[in-house]
Design an enzyme around this catalytic site. Structure first.
Site, PDB file in Angstrom:
ATOM      1  N   GLU A 138       0.824  -1.201   0.139  1.00 30.90           N
ATOM      2  CA  GLU A 138       0.058  -0.002   0.060  1.00 30.90           C
ATOM      3  C   GLU A 138       0.955   1.258   0.000  1.00 30.90           C
ATOM      4  OE1 GLU A 138      -2.903   2.596   2.831  1.00 30.90           O
ATOM      5  OE2 GLU A 138      -3.206   0.459   3.098  1.00 30.90           O
ATOM      6  N   CYS A 206      -8.375   3.429   7.855  1.00 32.00           N
ATOM      7  CA  CYS A 206      -9.972   3.131   7.465  1.00 32.00           C
ATOM      8  C   CYS A 206     -10.787   2.779   8.563  1.00 32.00           C
ATOM      9  CB  CYS A 206      -9.662   2.189   6.544  1.00 32.00           C
ATOM     10  SG  CYS A 206      -9.759   0.520   7.137  1.00 32.00           S
ATOM     11  N   SER A 234      -0.180  -9.479   7.191  1.00 35.46           N
ATOM     12  CA  SER A 234      -1.286  -8.629   7.485  1.00 35.46           C
ATOM     13  C   SER A 234      -0.807  -7.587   8.181  1.00 35.46           C
ATOM     14  CB  SER A 234      -2.593  -9.328   7.584  1.00 35.46           C
ATOM     15  OG  SER A 234      -3.511  -8.323   8.138  1.00 35.46           O
ATOM     16  N   ASN A 236      -2.862  -4.867   9.270  1.00 33.47           N
ATOM     17  CA  ASN A 236      -3.992  -4.703  10.388  1.00 33.47           C
ATOM     18  C   ASN A 236      -4.101  -5.716  11.339  1.00 33.47           C
ATOM     19  OD1 ASN A 236      -6.619  -6.293   9.720  1.00 33.47           O
ATOM     20  ND2 ASN A 236      -5.780  -5.804   7.813  1.00 33.47           N
TER      21      ASN A 236
END
Length: 325
Positions: A138, A206, A234, A236
């Site tokens: 990202e 988010c 991952s 998050n």
């Protein structure tokens, strides 16, 4: 008389299940894009990078005909290509278009929002400070929206080391899956060094990342240990385990039920269970079954705000009236 060791169980254990947990709207959309592309165009469908950072999801899509690649030269001419939920740089977008692939962009709309903001402010002469983890796809996608002028910081200490060309037009953007508290600390350090810095009207982290971290903050004081379902890649999911640990509760991550270790539960009466935004509910169910095998006798759901966000599919994959007939 048998010399076999007894099965390793723990004392009677209660499980608290966090709400919300698991898939977010961006992950749901990304997986649906790959599945609908496979249905409409047939296998194989090529996906640049893991569609989401979860081993189970990626392996499931592989069995259905998805091929995951990193370099576009691995994709044959005329093939269907999906960009992952993490987003890609302008250079990747341009190369894919130049090669003539049929392209579907599964970038999470909340990541796209950051890209749009970067493009808009760059035209106004802004440089950027991005809070994020180096090497995360990202971050690479967001920084790749411009040819330069984005300075990455991963910690408060990094803020002192960056050297923008000017300080009158600086803007902050953030990776969407960070620790809310860590990002706030770094943003405060940026503001202290660059008082004129432009901050987002709404934070870039988010809603799903925020909600899952809030749920862990609520749950952690009520349990002896927190188990997070999520893959090591991952972001998050890693942050959820970190949030628990910062509150003084041991936090462990499991990619599957097989990763759950009985010794984590020794001396515990309550275990908290949650899942990162890229982890499917089937894995949570399997971990609960493993916990029951280790002595869990009850599963309680903690109260939490329901999430009703739904992102539309890209054109070419939406069901129109004709396709439904």
């Amino acid at each position: 008389m048998s010399n076999a060791a007894p099965a390793h169980t723990v004392a009677t254990l209660d499980v608290l299940l966090a709400e919300p947990r698991g898939f977010c709207a961006g992950v749901d959309r990304a997986i649906e894009i790959v599945e609908k592309a496979l249905t409409k165009f047939g296998a194989p469908i090529y996906v640049r990078h893991e569609i989401v950072h979860n081993t189970y999801v990626v392996n499931d899509l592989k069995t259905k005909g998805a091929i995951f690649i990193e370099a576009l030269d691995e994709v044959p001419a005329g093939a269907t290509l999906v960009f992952s939920a993490h987003g890609v740089s302008r250079a990747v977008q341009q190369e894919a278009s130049r090669r003539g692939f049929r392209i579907f962009d599964a970038t999470c709309p909340l990541v796209t929002k950051v890209h749009v903001e970067v493009a808009k402010l760059a035209k106004e002469g802004y440089e950027f400070i991005m809070i994020g983890h180096k090497g995360h796809p990202e971050v690479e996608g967001t920084m790749g929206q411009l040819d330069g002028g984005i300075h990455l910081v991963d910690s408060v200490a990094d803020v002192a080391r960056i050297t923008p060309a000017q300080s009158d037009k600086l803007a902050v953007v953030t990776q969407t899956t960070l620790s809310v508290d860590d990002a706030a600390d770094i943003a405060a350090a940026i503001k202290a060094r660059f008082p004129k810095v432009r901050e987002p009207k709404q934070q870039d982290i988010c809603y799903a990342t925020q909600n899952r971290q809030d749920a862990v903050k609520l749950m952690s004081p009520q349990v002896d240990v927190v188990v997070v379902v999520g893959s090591p890649t991952s972001s998050n999911s890693n942050r959820l385990a970190e949030v628990a640990r910062k509150l003084g509760t041991p936090g462990y991550m499991v990619d599957s039920a097989a990763d759950l270790q009985a010794q984590w539960l020794e001396g515990c009466q309550r275990v908290g269970l949650t899942a990162g935004a890229s982890a499917p509910e089937i894995l949570v169910t399997q971990v609960i079954e493993r916990l029951k095998a280790l002595g869990a006798v009850s599963v309680q759901r903690l109260a939490g705000d329901p999430e009703n966000v739904k992102f539309p599919l890209p054109k070419g994959l939406r069901m129109d009236t004709t396709e439904e007939l």
